[in-house]
Design an enzyme around this catalytic site. Sequence first.
Site, PDB file in Angstrom:
ATOM      1  N   LYS A  63       0.799  -1.236   0.000  1.00 35.49           N
ATOM      2  CA  LYS A  63       0.000   0.000   0.000  1.00 35.49           C
ATOM      3  C   LYS A  63       0.833   1.289   0.000  1.00 35.49           C
ATOM      4  O   LYS A  63       0.365   2.341   0.450  1.00 35.49           O
ATOM      5  CB  LYS A  63      -1.005   0.053   1.171  1.00 35.49           C
ATOM      6  CG  LYS A  63      -1.789  -1.209   1.451  1.00 35.49           C
ATOM      7  CD  LYS A  63      -2.251  -1.959   0.244  1.00 35.49           C
ATOM      8  CE  LYS A  63      -3.285  -1.276  -0.615  1.00 35.49           C
ATOM      9  NZ  LYS A  63      -3.597  -2.124  -1.819  1.00 35.49           N
ATOM     10  N   GLY A  65       2.466   2.373  -2.917  1.00 40.32           N
ATOM     11  CA  GLY A  65       2.638   2.902  -4.282  1.00 40.32           C
ATOM     12  C   GLY A  65       3.073   1.852  -5.298  1.00 40.32           C
ATOM     13  O   GLY A  65       3.500   2.190  -6.408  1.00 40.32           O
ATOM     14  N   THR A  66       2.912   0.580  -4.942  1.00 42.40           N
ATOM     15  CA  THR A  66       3.338  -0.519  -5.815  1.00 42.40           C
ATOM     16  C   THR A  66       2.673  -0.452  -7.190  1.00 42.40           C
ATOM     17  O   THR A  66       3.355  -0.556  -8.223  1.00 42.40           O
ATOM     18  CB  THR A  66       2.959  -1.878  -5.149  1.00 42.40           C
ATOM     19  OG1 THR A  66       3.179  -1.786  -3.746  1.00 42.40           O
ATOM     20  CG2 THR A  66       3.738  -3.019  -5.748  1.00 42.40           C
ATOM     21  N   HIS A 127       7.165  -7.880  -1.953  1.00 41.62           N
ATOM     22  CA  HIS A 127       6.967  -7.171  -0.689  1.00 41.62           C
ATOM     23  C   HIS A 127       7.911  -7.742   0.382  1.00 41.62           C
ATOM     24  O   HIS A 127       7.821  -7.371   1.557  1.00 41.62           O
ATOM     25  CB  HIS A 127       5.525  -7.328  -0.192  1.00 41.62           C
ATOM     26  CG  HIS A 127       4.498  -6.568  -0.991  1.00 41.62           C
ATOM     27  ND1 HIS A 127       4.682  -5.272  -1.426  1.00 41.62           N
ATOM     28  CD2 HIS A 127       3.257  -6.924  -1.426  1.00 41.62           C
ATOM     29  CE1 HIS A 127       3.599  -4.873  -2.082  1.00 41.62           C
ATOM     30  NE2 HIS A 127       2.725  -5.857  -2.099  1.00 41.62           N
ATOM     31  N   ARG A 149       6.041   5.126   1.527  1.00 40.69           N
ATOM     32  CA  ARG A 149       4.972   6.119   1.713  1.00 40.69           C
ATOM     33  C   ARG A 149       4.897   6.430   3.190  1.00 40.69           C
ATOM     34  O   ARG A 149       5.230   5.583   4.029  1.00 40.69           O
ATOM     35  CB  ARG A 149       3.654   5.485   1.229  1.00 40.69           C
ATOM     36  CG  ARG A 149       2.488   6.409   1.194  1.00 40.69           C
ATOM     37  CD  ARG A 149       1.263   5.671   0.664  1.00 40.69           C
ATOM     38  NE  ARG A 149       0.211   6.602   0.331  1.00 40.69           N
ATOM     39  CZ  ARG A 149      -0.989   6.243  -0.104  1.00 40.69           C
ATOM     40  NH1 ARG A 149      -1.286   4.976  -0.263  1.00 40.69           N
ATOM     41  NH2 ARG A 149      -1.896   7.164  -0.376  1.00 40.69           N
ATOM     42  N   SER A 157      -4.466   3.319   4.041  1.00 38.95           N
ATOM     43  CA  SER A 157      -4.672   2.577   2.799  1.00 38.95           C
ATOM     44  C   SER A 157      -4.790   1.076   3.078  1.00 38.95           C
ATOM     45  O   SER A 157      -5.641   0.389   2.507  1.00 38.95           O
ATOM     46  CB  SER A 157      -3.504   2.855   1.840  1.00 38.95           C
ATOM     47  OG  SER A 157      -3.748   2.272   0.589  1.00 38.95           O
ATOM     48  N   TYR A 215       6.372   8.020  -2.213  1.00 36.16           N
ATOM     49  CA  TYR A 215       5.073   8.296  -2.848  1.00 36.16           C
ATOM     50  C   TYR A 215       4.843   9.804  -2.909  1.00 36.16           C
ATOM     51  O   TYR A 215       4.413  10.343  -3.930  1.00 36.16           O
ATOM     52  CB  TYR A 215       3.990   7.611  -2.011  1.00 36.16           C
ATOM     53  CG  TYR A 215       2.591   7.678  -2.548  1.00 36.16           C
ATOM     54  CD1 TYR A 215       2.068   6.623  -3.289  1.00 36.16           C
ATOM     55  CD2 TYR A 215       1.768   8.771  -2.286  1.00 36.16           C
ATOM     56  CE1 TYR A 215       0.764   6.672  -3.776  1.00 36.16           C
ATOM     57  CE2 TYR A 215       0.470   8.827  -2.761  1.00 36.16           C
ATOM     58  CZ  TYR A 215      -0.037   7.776  -3.511  1.00 36.16           C
ATOM     59  OH  TYR A 215      -1.327   7.833  -3.977  1.00 36.16           O
ATOM     60  N   ARG A 283      -7.935   3.557  -4.929  1.00 35.74           N
ATOM     61  CA  ARG A 283      -8.974   4.037  -4.005  1.00 35.74           C
ATOM     62  C   ARG A 283      -9.109   5.542  -4.105  1.00 35.74           C
ATOM     63  O   ARG A 283     -10.099   6.071  -4.598  1.00 35.74           O
ATOM     64  CB  ARG A 283      -8.646   3.593  -2.572  1.00 35.74           C
ATOM     65  CG  ARG A 283      -9.755   3.864  -1.571  1.00 35.74           C
ATOM     66  CD  ARG A 283      -9.332   3.491  -0.171  1.00 35.74           C
ATOM     67  NE  ARG A 283      -8.210   4.300   0.302  1.00 35.74           N
ATOM     68  CZ  ARG A 283      -8.339   5.464   0.929  1.00 35.74           C
ATOM     69  NH1 ARG A 283      -9.532   5.974   1.165  1.00 35.74           N
ATOM     70  NH2 ARG A 283      -7.262   6.132   1.325  1.00 35.74           N
ATOM     71  N   LYS A 284      -8.071   6.264  -3.688  1.00 31.87           N
ATOM     72  CA  LYS A 284      -8.161   7.721  -3.650  1.00 31.87           C
ATOM     73  C   LYS A 284      -6.886   8.338  -4.231  1.00 31.87           C
ATOM     74  O   LYS A 284      -6.932   9.351  -4.925  1.00 31.87           O
ATOM     75  CB  LYS A 284      -8.341   8.155  -2.198  1.00 31.87           C
ATOM     76  CG  LYS A 284      -9.098   9.417  -2.004  1.00 31.87           C
ATOM     77  CD  LYS A 284      -9.556   9.503  -0.551  1.00 31.87           C
ATOM     78  CE  LYS A 284     -10.172  10.846  -0.249  1.00 31.87           C
ATOM     79  NZ  LYS A 284     -10.471  10.984   1.182  1.00 31.87           N
TER      80      LYS A 284
HETATM   81  P1  PAP Z   1      -0.407  -3.076  -3.189  1.00 30.04           P
HETATM   82  O1  PAP Z   1       0.756  -3.113  -2.255  1.00 30.04           O
HETATM   83  O2  PAP Z   1      -1.570  -3.893  -2.726  1.00 30.04           O
HETATM   84  O3  PAP Z   1      -0.024  -3.362  -4.610  1.00 30.04           O
HETATM   85  P2  PAP Z   1      -0.230  -0.260  -3.601  1.00 30.04           P
HETATM   86  O4  PAP Z   1      -0.375  -0.094  -5.054  1.00 30.04           O
HETATM   87  O5  PAP Z   1       1.145  -0.236  -3.040  1.00 30.04           O
HETATM   88  O6  PAP Z   1      -0.962  -1.581  -3.138  1.00 30.04           O
HETATM   89  O7  PAP Z   1      -1.030   0.860  -2.841  1.00 30.04           O
HETATM   90  C1  PAP Z   1      -2.314   1.259  -3.214  1.00 30.04           C
HETATM   91  C2  PAP Z   1      -2.392   2.733  -2.992  1.00 30.04           C
HETATM   92  O8  PAP Z   1      -1.792   3.416  -4.114  1.00 30.04           O
HETATM   93  C3  PAP Z   1      -3.823   3.218  -2.932  1.00 30.04           C
HETATM   94  O9  PAP Z   1      -3.761   4.333  -2.059  1.00 30.04           O
HETATM   95  P3  PAP Z   1      -5.041   4.894  -1.234  1.00 30.04           P
HETATM   96  O10 PAP Z   1      -5.659   3.721  -0.559  1.00 30.04           O
HETATM   97  O11 PAP Z   1      -4.483   5.875  -0.272  1.00 30.04           O
HETATM   98  O12 PAP Z   1      -5.911   5.526  -2.250  1.00 30.04           O
HETATM   99  C4  PAP Z   1      -4.088   3.611  -4.364  1.00 30.04           C
HETATM  100  O13 PAP Z   1      -5.173   4.494  -4.517  1.00 30.04           O
HETATM  101  C5  PAP Z   1      -2.761   4.269  -4.713  1.00 30.04           C
HETATM  102  N1  PAP Z   1      -2.535   4.324  -6.161  1.00 30.04           N
HETATM  103  C6  PAP Z   1      -2.753   3.358  -7.082  1.00 30.04           C
HETATM  104  N2  PAP Z   1      -2.405   3.794  -8.305  1.00 30.04           N
HETATM  105  C7  PAP Z   1      -1.978   5.063  -8.159  1.00 30.04           C
HETATM  106  C8  PAP Z   1      -1.507   6.056  -9.076  1.00 30.04           C
HETATM  107  N3  PAP Z   1      -1.409   5.807 -10.382  1.00 30.04           N
HETATM  108  N4  PAP Z   1      -1.140   7.246  -8.581  1.00 30.04           N
HETATM  109  C9  PAP Z   1      -1.222   7.512  -7.252  1.00 30.04           C
HETATM  110  N5  PAP Z   1      -1.672   6.624  -6.342  1.00 30.04           N
HETATM  111  C10 PAP Z   1      -2.046   5.413  -6.783  1.00 30.04           C
END
Ligand code: PAP
Length: 319
Positions: A63, A65-66, A127, A149, A157, A215, A283-284
């Site tokens: 969570k 920025g992967t 991870h 992040r 998140s 992030y 998500r956001k």
């Molecule tokens: P993961 O470890 O399960 O793959 P990961 O992608 O690291 O998750 O984190 C998801 C977060 O990145 C979400 O944050 P939020 O819950 O605070 O909204 C997701 O919205 C955000 N995210 C995904 N894609 C992007 C993007 N292109 N730009 C910015 N934030 C993003």
Amino acid sequence: MEDSSFDLDLELSSLPKEKWLGDDYLFQLGGFWHLPQAIQGVNRVINQFQPLPSDIILASFPKTGTTWLKALLYSIVNRSSKHRLTTENPHSLIPVLEYKTYGTTHASSTANPPCHINDSRRILSTHIPYQLLAKTLGSSECRVVYVTRNPKDTLVSTWHFVNKWKKAKEEGWPFEVAVEKFCHGLIPCGPYYDHVMGYRKLCLDRPKYAHFLTYEGLKNDPKTHVKKLAEFLGCPFQGEDAEAQVQDLVNGCSFEVLSNHEVNMAGGFPSRIAFIPSNSFFRKGVVGDYKEHMSAEVVQKIDALTKEKFHSFGFIYGV
Ligand code: PAP
């Protein structure tokens, strides 16, 4: 540093365990907590994965920025086929080593699996904490990119993400419980702070091979970071239209654009952890969402921990 050699075919009953989500347990390996569904894959990666010098490994705490980095790295390396992001989820393009590549017993038979996706250069993600991969990554010539992040947004998140799982829906995972677990390091891949500090050390020690970014930094100035990443990976942007190329790539990987592709809105991944809807990775996508969820008291508690775990070791970040 912990010894990262473990027997294959781990007996879960031999590992320390703690409850984290209802009556679900996390298991401890090498000082970090893992989901039972992930632990055999983690163990196989530690023991079997041999990176090629041309490999790119995206490492991250969940969570942080992967998904975004997967999109960016894929586009930077495979510039002419970056349009694939319009029809494929970033997680389909770049596999997670411990879940996908080494996630099944079948996968364990191959010590160095081909990546079916990238023709020229493999991009893989993990991870797994650096402390467990030091023997694998510490002397390899592969390139490691680590994204982190701030802890409060990472926690928020994570809380939202876990709440989409069946178990959390059935039994609930109150935010206060999530805060306690996070602060005790008891979440998948935790402790968060040790995870970050492990990769930070690698990036400080081996800057030619390991690149650290946040992030928030990426949000603040994506173009500069994309250029730095491309240089780090040995494929800088060139030509008169270099700026336009970078801008185009950044736009194509933005939250707004990615989250609106049909492939990222519907369907999902029947993963070993839970059915994960594609849209739960989007998500956001903002910095500072913790303000919507945390009381001043919780902010103070996490900030104090961040100062102890980061600032006192010279890493001024996350408060
Ligand atoms: P993961 O470890 O399960 O793959 P990961 O992608 O690291 O998750 O984190 C998801 C977060 O990145 C979400 O944050 P939020 O819950 O605070 O909204 C997701 O919205 C955000 N995210 C995904 N894609 C992007 C993007 N292109 N730009 C910015 N934030 C993003």
